[in-house]
Design a protein around this motif. Structure first.
Motif, PDB file in Angstrom:
ATOM      1  N   MET A  55       0.834  -1.187   0.000  1.00 38.33           N
ATOM      2  CA  MET A  55       0.000   0.000   0.000  1.00 38.33           C
ATOM      3  C   MET A  55       0.874   1.244   0.000  1.00 38.33           C
ATOM      4  O   MET A  55       1.828   1.359   0.747  1.00 38.33           O
ATOM      5  N   THR A  56       0.569   2.181  -0.858  1.00 38.99           N
ATOM      6  CA  THR A  56       1.293   3.440  -0.919  1.00 38.99           C
ATOM      7  C   THR A  56       0.751   4.391   0.134  1.00 38.99           C
ATOM      8  O   THR A  56      -0.456   4.559   0.268  1.00 38.99           O
ATOM      9  N   GLU A  57       1.660   4.992   0.881  1.00 47.63           N
ATOM     10  CA  GLU A  57       1.238   5.968   1.890  1.00 47.63           C
ATOM     11  C   GLU A  57       0.660   7.198   1.210  1.00 47.63           C
ATOM     12  O   GLU A  57       1.053   7.552   0.096  1.00 47.63           O
ATOM     13  N   LYS A  58      -0.273   7.840   1.900  1.00 53.81           N
ATOM     14  CA  LYS A  58      -0.852   9.093   1.429  1.00 53.81           C
ATOM     15  C   LYS A  58      -0.556  10.169   2.460  1.00 53.81           C
ATOM     16  O   LYS A  58      -0.681   9.931   3.665  1.00 53.81           O
ATOM     17  N   TYR A  59      -0.148  11.314   1.979  1.00 52.54           N
ATOM     18  CA  TYR A  59       0.109  12.469   2.822  1.00 52.54           C
ATOM     19  C   TYR A  59      -0.876  13.550   2.416  1.00 52.54           C
ATOM     20  O   TYR A  59      -1.122  13.745   1.221  1.00 52.54           O
ATOM     21  N   ILE A  60      -1.408  14.245   3.404  1.00 51.63           N
ATOM     22  CA  ILE A  60      -2.420  15.262   3.122  1.00 51.63           C
ATOM     23  C   ILE A  60      -2.051  16.578   3.792  1.00 51.63           C
ATOM     24  O   ILE A  60      -1.439  16.602   4.858  1.00 51.63           O
ATOM     25  N   MET A  61      -2.410  17.654   3.111  1.00 49.47           N
ATOM     26  CA  MET A  61      -2.186  18.990   3.663  1.00 49.47           C
ATOM     27  C   MET A  61      -3.365  19.868   3.268  1.00 49.47           C
ATOM     28  O   MET A  61      -3.864  19.782   2.142  1.00 49.47           O
ATOM     29  N   ARG A  62      -3.795  20.700   4.205  1.00 48.01           N
ATOM     30  CA  ARG A  62      -4.892  21.625   3.922  1.00 48.01           C
ATOM     31  C   ARG A  62      -4.454  22.626   2.864  1.00 48.01           C
ATOM     32  O   ARG A  62      -3.353  23.152   2.910  1.00 48.01           O
ATOM     33  N   SER A  63      -5.337  22.894   1.939  1.00 44.40           N
ATOM     34  CA  SER A  63      -5.084  23.877   0.893  1.00 44.40           C
ATOM     35  C   SER A  63      -5.230  25.275   1.476  1.00 44.40           C
ATOM     36  O   SER A  63      -5.982  25.504   2.423  1.00 44.40           O
ATOM     37  N   SER A  64      -4.542  26.227   0.887  1.00 46.06           N
ATOM     38  CA  SER A  64      -4.714  27.619   1.305  1.00 46.06           C
ATOM     39  C   SER A  64      -5.856  28.276   0.528  1.00 46.06           C
ATOM     40  O   SER A  64      -6.242  29.399   0.832  1.00 46.06           O
ATOM     41  N   ALA A  65      -6.436  27.560  -0.439  1.00 45.39           N
ATOM     42  CA  ALA A  65      -7.518  28.107  -1.274  1.00 45.39           C
ATOM     43  C   ALA A  65      -8.884  27.711  -0.715  1.00 45.39           C
ATOM     44  O   ALA A  65      -9.742  27.205  -1.426  1.00 45.39           O
ATOM     45  N   ILE A  66      -9.060  27.931   0.590  1.00 39.59           N
ATOM     46  CA  ILE A  66     -10.316  27.569   1.242  1.00 39.59           C
ATOM     47  C   ILE A  66     -10.710  28.633   2.252  1.00 39.59           C
ATOM     48  O   ILE A  66      -9.901  29.464   2.640  1.00 39.59           O
ATOM     49  N   ALA A  67     -11.950  28.578   2.659  1.00 42.01           N
ATOM     50  CA  ALA A  67     -12.433  29.338   3.809  1.00 42.01           C
ATOM     51  C   ALA A  67     -12.946  28.307   4.796  1.00 42.01           C
ATOM     52  O   ALA A  67     -13.656  27.378   4.404  1.00 42.01           O
ATOM     53  N   ALA A  68     -12.563  28.422   6.071  1.00 40.34           N
ATOM     54  CA  ALA A  68     -12.953  27.411   7.057  1.00 40.34           C
ATOM     55  C   ALA A  68     -13.324  28.062   8.376  1.00 40.34           C
ATOM     56  O   ALA A  68     -12.722  29.058   8.779  1.00 40.34           O
ATOM     57  N   ARG A  69     -14.295  27.464   9.042  1.00 42.74           N
ATOM     58  CA  ARG A  69     -14.750  27.913  10.356  1.00 42.74           C
ATOM     59  C   ARG A  69     -15.174  26.705  11.169  1.00 42.74           C
ATOM     60  O   ARG A  69     -15.790  25.783  10.654  1.00 42.74           O
ATOM     61  N   VAL A  70     -14.856  26.744  12.457  1.00 43.84           N
ATOM     62  CA  VAL A  70     -15.346  25.743  13.386  1.00 43.84           C
ATOM     63  C   VAL A  70     -16.592  26.320  14.030  1.00 43.84           C
ATOM     64  O   VAL A  70     -16.596  27.457  14.506  1.00 43.84           O
ATOM     65  N   LEU A 118      -4.515  18.902  -0.303  1.00 40.42           N
ATOM     66  CA  LEU A 118      -3.462  18.500  -1.221  1.00 40.42           C
ATOM     67  C   LEU A 118      -3.123  17.063  -0.859  1.00 40.42           C
ATOM     68  O   LEU A 118      -3.016  16.725   0.324  1.00 40.42           O
ATOM     69  N   LEU A 119      -2.946  16.218  -1.837  1.00 39.93           N
ATOM     70  CA  LEU A 119      -2.735  14.790  -1.628  1.00 39.93           C
ATOM     71  C   LEU A 119      -1.472  14.366  -2.369  1.00 39.93           C
ATOM     72  O   LEU A 119      -1.271  14.729  -3.522  1.00 39.93           O
ATOM     73  N   SER A 120      -0.604  13.592  -1.678  1.00 40.66           N
ATOM     74  CA  SER A 120       0.651  13.159  -2.278  1.00 40.66           C
ATOM     75  C   SER A 120       1.032  11.786  -1.745  1.00 40.66           C
ATOM     76  O   SER A 120       0.567  11.372  -0.690  1.00 40.66           O
ATOM     77  N   ASN A 121       1.910  11.077  -2.464  1.00 42.97           N
ATOM     78  CA  ASN A 121       2.407   9.795  -1.988  1.00 42.97           C
ATOM     79  C   ASN A 121       3.735   9.953  -1.245  1.00 42.97           C
ATOM     80  O   ASN A 121       4.397   8.982  -0.931  1.00 42.97           O
ATOM     81  N   GLN A 122       4.125  11.203  -0.999  1.00 47.50           N
ATOM     82  CA  GLN A 122       5.312  11.501  -0.206  1.00 47.50           C
ATOM     83  C   GLN A 122       5.039  12.755   0.624  1.00 47.50           C
ATOM     84  O   GLN A 122       4.101  13.494   0.322  1.00 47.50           O
ATOM     85  N   PRO A 123       5.823  12.986   1.684  1.00 50.15           N
ATOM     86  CA  PRO A 123       5.566  14.164   2.509  1.00 50.15           C
ATOM     87  C   PRO A 123       5.523  15.438   1.663  1.00 50.15           C
ATOM     88  O   PRO A 123       6.280  15.602   0.710  1.00 50.15           O
ATOM     89  N   ILE A 124       4.615  16.319   2.029  1.00 50.70           N
ATOM     90  CA  ILE A 124       4.418  17.561   1.284  1.00 50.70           C
ATOM     91  C   ILE A 124       5.208  18.657   1.976  1.00 50.70           C
ATOM     92  O   ILE A 124       4.994  18.951   3.144  1.00 50.70           O
ATOM     93  N   ARG A 125       6.118  19.234   1.256  1.00 51.74           N
ATOM     94  CA  ARG A 125       6.938  20.320   1.782  1.00 51.74           C
ATOM     95  C   ARG A 125       6.599  21.575   0.999  1.00 51.74           C
ATOM     96  O   ARG A 125       7.166  21.836  -0.042  1.00 51.74           O
ATOM     97  N   CYS A 126       5.653  22.286   1.521  1.00 51.95           N
ATOM     98  CA  CYS A 126       5.144  23.457   0.815  1.00 51.95           C
ATOM     99  C   CYS A 126       5.293  24.684   1.698  1.00 51.95           C
ATOM    100  O   CYS A 126       4.950  24.657   2.876  1.00 51.95           O
ATOM    101  N   SER A 127       5.753  25.758   1.126  1.00 56.95           N
ATOM    102  CA  SER A 127       5.909  27.000   1.882  1.00 56.95           C
ATOM    103  C   SER A 127       4.670  27.866   1.795  1.00 56.95           C
ATOM    104  O   SER A 127       4.641  28.965   2.333  1.00 56.95           O
ATOM    105  N   ALA A 128       3.635  27.363   1.118  1.00 57.16           N
ATOM    106  CA  ALA A 128       2.394  28.138   0.987  1.00 57.16           C
ATOM    107  C   ALA A 128       1.779  28.384   2.364  1.00 57.16           C
ATOM    108  O   ALA A 128       1.866  27.538   3.250  1.00 57.16           O
ATOM    109  N   GLN A 129       1.137  29.504   2.509  1.00 57.75           N
ATOM    110  CA  GLN A 129       0.507  29.858   3.762  1.00 57.75           C
ATOM    111  C   GLN A 129      -0.642  28.890   4.052  1.00 57.75           C
ATOM    112  O   GLN A 129      -1.438  28.571   3.185  1.00 57.75           O
TER     113      GLN A 129
END
Length: 104
Positions: free
Chosen positions: A1-16, A88-99
């Motif tokens: 099984m290939t690992e999946k890495y996920i990161m929240r996109s900066s192109a969203i609006a979110a509220r709890v 954002l979905l990847s099969n390796q760790p996501i190294r993004c400098s995006a806010q």
């Protein structure tokens, strides 16, 4: 099984609001209301922890669910959100400098 890495996109609006997370995609204006399990996955989406580890250490321990069931459901969930540009979905760790999105 290939690992999946996920990161929240900066192109969203979110509220709890209470126990739920509300997220809207800036890409296609799709609106999601996440339950507690989905919110826990979304909040853990920092790009460096594999989805399987998030599920095993957070979801299975906090909620009464087997690893197999939780992982299957989590993979389907992240694929759907990734399709709307919310994760954002990847099969390796996501190294993004995006806010990262601010959650209030």
């Amino acid at each position: 099984m290939t690992e999946k890495y996920i990161m929240r996109s900066s192109a969203i609006a979110a509220r709890v609001l209470g126990d739920e997370m509300m997220i809207m995609s800036a890409t296609d204006s799709t609106f999601f209301i996440l339950d507690q399990v989905a919110t826990a996955i979304w909040q853990a989406a920092e790009g460096h922890t594999p989805l399987s580890e998030i599920v095993a250490k957070q979801i299975c321990q906090e909620f009464d669910v087997s690893l197999e069931t939780a992982l299957r459901d989590a993979e389907q969930f992240v694929e759907e959100l990734a399709g709307h540009g919310i994760l954002l979905l990847s099969n390796q760790p996501i190294r993004c400098s995006a806010q990262r999105p601010e959650v209030r």
